[in-house]
Design a protein around this motif. Structure first.
Motif, short mmCIF file in Angstrom:
data_model
loop_
_atom_site.label_atom_id
_atom_site.label_comp_id
_atom_site.label_asym_id
_atom_site.label_seq_id
_atom_site.Cartn_x
_atom_site.Cartn_y
_atom_site.Cartn_z
N GLU A 1 -7.95 8.87 2.85
CA GLU A 1 -8.89 8.10 2.04
C GLU A 1 -8.37 6.68 1.80
OE1 GLU A 1 -9.80 10.13 -1.57
OE2 GLU A 1 -10.67 11.88 -0.56
N GLU A 2 -7.05 6.56 1.70
CA GLU A 2 -6.45 5.26 1.44
C GLU A 2 -5.14 5.17 2.21
OE1 GLU A 2 -4.72 3.03 -2.49
OE2 GLU A 2 -6.78 3.81 -2.64
N MET A 3 -4.80 3.97 2.71
CA MET A 3 -3.57 3.78 3.48
C MET A 3 -3.17 2.32 3.46
SD MET A 3 -4.90 3.86 7.42
CE MET A 3 -3.31 3.32 8.01
N GLY B 1 -12.63 -6.60 6.55
CA GLY B 1 -12.91 -6.00 5.25
C GLY B 1 -13.52 -7.00 4.28
N ASP B 2 -13.13 -8.27 4.44
CA ASP B 2 -13.66 -9.35 3.59
C ASP B 2 -15.09 -9.72 3.96
OD1 ASP B 2 -11.64 -9.96 1.78
OD2 ASP B 2 -10.60 -11.29 3.17
N LEU B 3 -15.41 -9.63 5.26
CA LEU B 3 -16.65 -10.21 5.78
C LEU B 3 -17.49 -9.15 6.48
CD1 LEU B 3 -14.96 -13.40 7.28
CD2 LEU B 3 -16.18 -13.25 5.09
N ASN C 1 -11.04 1.00 19.00
CA ASN C 1 -10.88 2.37 18.53
C ASN C 1 -11.02 2.50 17.02
OD1 ASN C 1 -10.11 4.43 20.74
ND2 ASN C 1 -8.99 2.59 21.32
N VAL C 2 -10.67 1.47 16.28
CA VAL C 2 -10.72 1.60 14.82
C VAL C 2 -12.14 1.34 14.29
CG1 VAL C 2 -10.08 -0.76 14.08
CG2 VAL C 2 -9.34 1.20 12.74
N VAL C 3 -12.85 0.35 14.86
CA VAL C 3 -14.18 0.04 14.30
C VAL C 3 -15.21 1.11 14.64
CG1 VAL C 3 -13.81 -2.46 14.25
CG2 VAL C 3 -14.92 -1.43 16.23
N LYS C 4 -15.04 1.79 15.76
CA LYS C 4 -16.03 2.81 16.10
C LYS C 4 -15.83 4.09 15.29
CE LYS C 4 -13.88 4.99 20.15
NZ LYS C 4 -14.02 5.25 21.59
N ARG C 5 -14.72 4.16 14.54
CA ARG C 5 -14.45 5.33 13.70
C ARG C 5 -14.62 5.07 12.20
NH1 ARG C 5 -11.29 5.82 18.19
NH2 ARG C 5 -10.95 7.93 19.03
N PHE C 6 -14.33 3.83 11.76
CA PHE C 6 -14.28 3.57 10.32
C PHE C 6 -14.93 2.25 9.89
CE2 PHE C 6 -10.19 5.61 11.52
CZ PHE C 6 -10.30 6.80 10.81
N ARG C 7 -15.39 2.26 8.65
CA ARG C 7 -15.51 1.05 7.84
C ARG C 7 -14.34 1.11 6.87
NH1 ARG C 7 -20.62 -1.13 8.40
NH2 ARG C 7 -22.15 0.32 9.28
N TRP C 8 -14.07 0.02 6.19
CA TRP C 8 -13.00 0.04 5.19
C TRP C 8 -13.25 -1.03 4.13
CZ3 TRP C 8 -12.28 -0.91 10.38
CH2 TRP C 8 -12.08 -2.25 10.75
N SER C 9 -12.64 -0.85 2.99
CA SER C 9 -12.71 -1.83 1.91
C SER C 9 -11.30 -2.14 1.45
CB SER C 9 -13.54 -1.30 0.74
OG SER C 9 -13.05 -0.04 0.30
N ARG D 1 -9.23 1.30 1.69
CA ARG D 1 -9.90 2.60 1.59
C ARG D 1 -10.74 2.80 2.85
NH1 ARG D 1 -10.60 0.45 -3.63
NH2 ARG D 1 -9.31 1.52 -5.18
N LEU D 2 -10.57 3.96 3.46
CA LEU D 2 -11.27 4.23 4.72
C LEU D 2 -12.59 4.96 4.45
CD1 LEU D 2 -8.25 5.42 6.89
CD2 LEU D 2 -9.56 3.32 7.20
N HIS D 3 -13.62 4.56 5.21
CA HIS D 3 -14.93 5.19 5.11
C HIS D 3 -15.37 5.56 6.53
CE1 HIS D 3 -14.85 3.45 1.10
NE2 HIS D 3 -14.69 2.25 1.62
#
Length: 478
Positions: free
Chosen positions: A165-167, A305-307, A441-449, A472-474
């Motif tokens: 959830e968070e990293m 994450g900012d934009l 690989n990261v954008v096709k799996r997650f959004r994040w804040s 935080r991973l979504h």
């Protein structure tokens, strides 16, 4: 008067006149404006302090404003230094490599790295560069690296990102880039071995640009001790590989990494690189091949994450690429070429947060630059953020705008994250493939804040979020 005494007096008088004339000549030279600062340390402490504040360009811009000149003199790391600024300064240094100037690094870098591509000059540097060039070329990216890089990236995300959830991004990405470098340069794949080397390299990195005071408690002392352990470990790997190659009669199947290539390939004169020089060059590539990419990927994650609007455009590109793949199919070289917008985003990240804040050269001869005299042997420093954040070249420089790199891109010699000329970063294509493969690989799996949206950066010597960029991973809904 005694003739001997007379001759002696004449010699003394002549010496005084010569010294006076020499001093007058030195005073008549039009050296750039500036100050040498304190004895011995010069202005090094302020130079390092500005880096730790996350404002490395301030050291230069403050003095440009004070002396009303784009050229000024100072003293850094125990050396008289002339600072050149702007595209003209960059062009002058890049185009005069091995003619008027040679690469130079502070004593801390020379002591830690030893003889290698970065610290060598002239023919020795050219021979090293030729030996190493293929393994970081676009041809090698396409034929040797891309599928393995995609596989390792997927494995990394599965083990270190999936299910969390968070990293903290920075330490996770640092481990990832270091693992890739170990695999591709030495075929080291054991996770515990990689983790051990990575922790030693973290200590090494903090002492790279530091005052070379080798006493307990200093960054340089800790870095020297860590580097000695790294060097011993790599020498064991080199000797083990040499034995394996001899047993297999240099079978081509054992030449798929840089280490084997350097062991079995002579230079143009038929000479082989010594074991120590091989180790030093691998230390250099492990350092350069993962730390700058770590910084760029980390700050790329921060900006996306900012934009959200930039993230959405990046996501669209990578979903389109993913849609062309069958289950289990890896990226191809053609896929990387479709990531033009993504690379523009990466370039804008490198413009706002230069992974390398500058580099040094040494004057091989007396140089006249813009009417100023730079004496032979003096050091010359160029600063990357000075042009990257200059509104004359990049309007509204604090605004994140990937479109700056569309079409013909930036004005020549203004965007220089990889340097330029004969010393342009050898690993530019390796870094590009590494960053884009990770991004895919990261954008096709997650959004994040971002957990800490205004997290401060510290340059030590590369820009790193002080808290490691917690997010935080979504995960995307399938």
């Amino acid at each position: 008067m005694d003739p001997v005494v007379l001759v002696g007096a004449c010699i003394i008088l002549a010496s005084i006149l010569i010294l006076f004339a020499t001093g007058l000549k030195k005073r008549s030279r039009n050296l750039p404006p500036g100050s040498y600062g304190w004895p011995v340390v010069g202005e090094s402490l302020e130079f390092l302090r500005r880096n730790q504040e996350g404002k490395p360009e301030k050291f230069v811009t403050d003095r440009m404003s004070k002396y009303k000149s784009e050229v000024f003199k100072t003293s850094l790391m125990g050396e008289p230094v002339v600072v050149l600024s702007g595209p003209a300064g960059n062009k002058f240094l890049y185009s005069n490599e091995n003619k008027l100037v040679n690469t130079w690094w502070p004593i801390s870098v020379q002591k830690l790295l030893g003889t290698c591509l970065s610290t060598s000059v002239g023919d020795e540097a050219k021979q090293m560069r030729k030996l190493m060039a293929y393994f970081v070329s676009p041809d090698a990216m396409e034929k040797l690296y891309i599928k393995t890089m995609d596989f390792v990236t997927q494995q990394h995300i599965q083990h270190h990102w999936q299910g969390k959830e968070e990293m903290k991004v920075s330490p996770a990405v640092k481990l990832y880039t270091f693992e890739l470098a170990c695999r591709f340069f030495m075929s080291v794949e054991d996770p515990e071995h990689i983790k051990k080397l990575s922790s030693l390299f973290n200590v090494f990195l903090r002492g790279v640009i530091s005052l070379p005071v080798n006493i307990p408690g200093t960054k340089f002392y800790r870095a020297m001790r860590a580097t000695a352990v790294i060097r011993e470990e790599l020498l064991r790997i080199v000797r083990h590989r040499r034995e394996a190659l001899m047993k297999n009669n240099n079978n081509n199947n054992n030449r798929h990494d840089l280490l084997s290539h350097l062991l079995v390939t002579p230079d143009e004169n038929g000479s082989f690189m010594s074991e120590l020089h091989i180790v030093n060059n691998i230390i250099l590539l492990l350092f350069a091949g993962h730390d700058t990419s770590t910084v760029t990927i980390t700050l790329l994650i921060k900006k996306l994450g900012d934009l959200p609007h930039v993230y959405e455009k990046v996501l669209q590109v990578h979903r389109e690429i993913a849609a062309t793949k069958e289950g289990g199919e890896f990226l191809h070289w053609d896929d990387i070429q479709k990531m033009k917008y993504s690379w523009n985003v990466v370039c804008e990240v490198m413009r706002q947060y230069s992974p390398v804040i500058g580099a040094f050269r040494e004057a091989l001869v007396d140089i006249n630059y813009k009417g100023y005299h730079i004496p032979k042997g003096w050091k010359i420093y160029w600063n990357t953020p000075i042009t990257h954040m200059n509104a004359s070249f990049f309007p509204k420089p604090m605004e994140f705008d990937p479109s700056r790199f569309e079409g013909d891109g930036a004005v020549p010699y203004t965007f220089v994250p990889f340097g330029g000329g004969p010393r342009m970063c050898l690993g530019k294509e390796f870094a590009r493939l590494q960053i884009l493969t990770f991004l895919h690989n990261v954008v096709k799996r997650f959004r994040w804040s971002l957990v800490v949206p205004e997290e401060r950066l510290e340059y030590d010597p590369l820009p790193i979020p002080v808290q490691g960029l917690p997010i935080r991973l979504h995960p995307h809904k399938l």
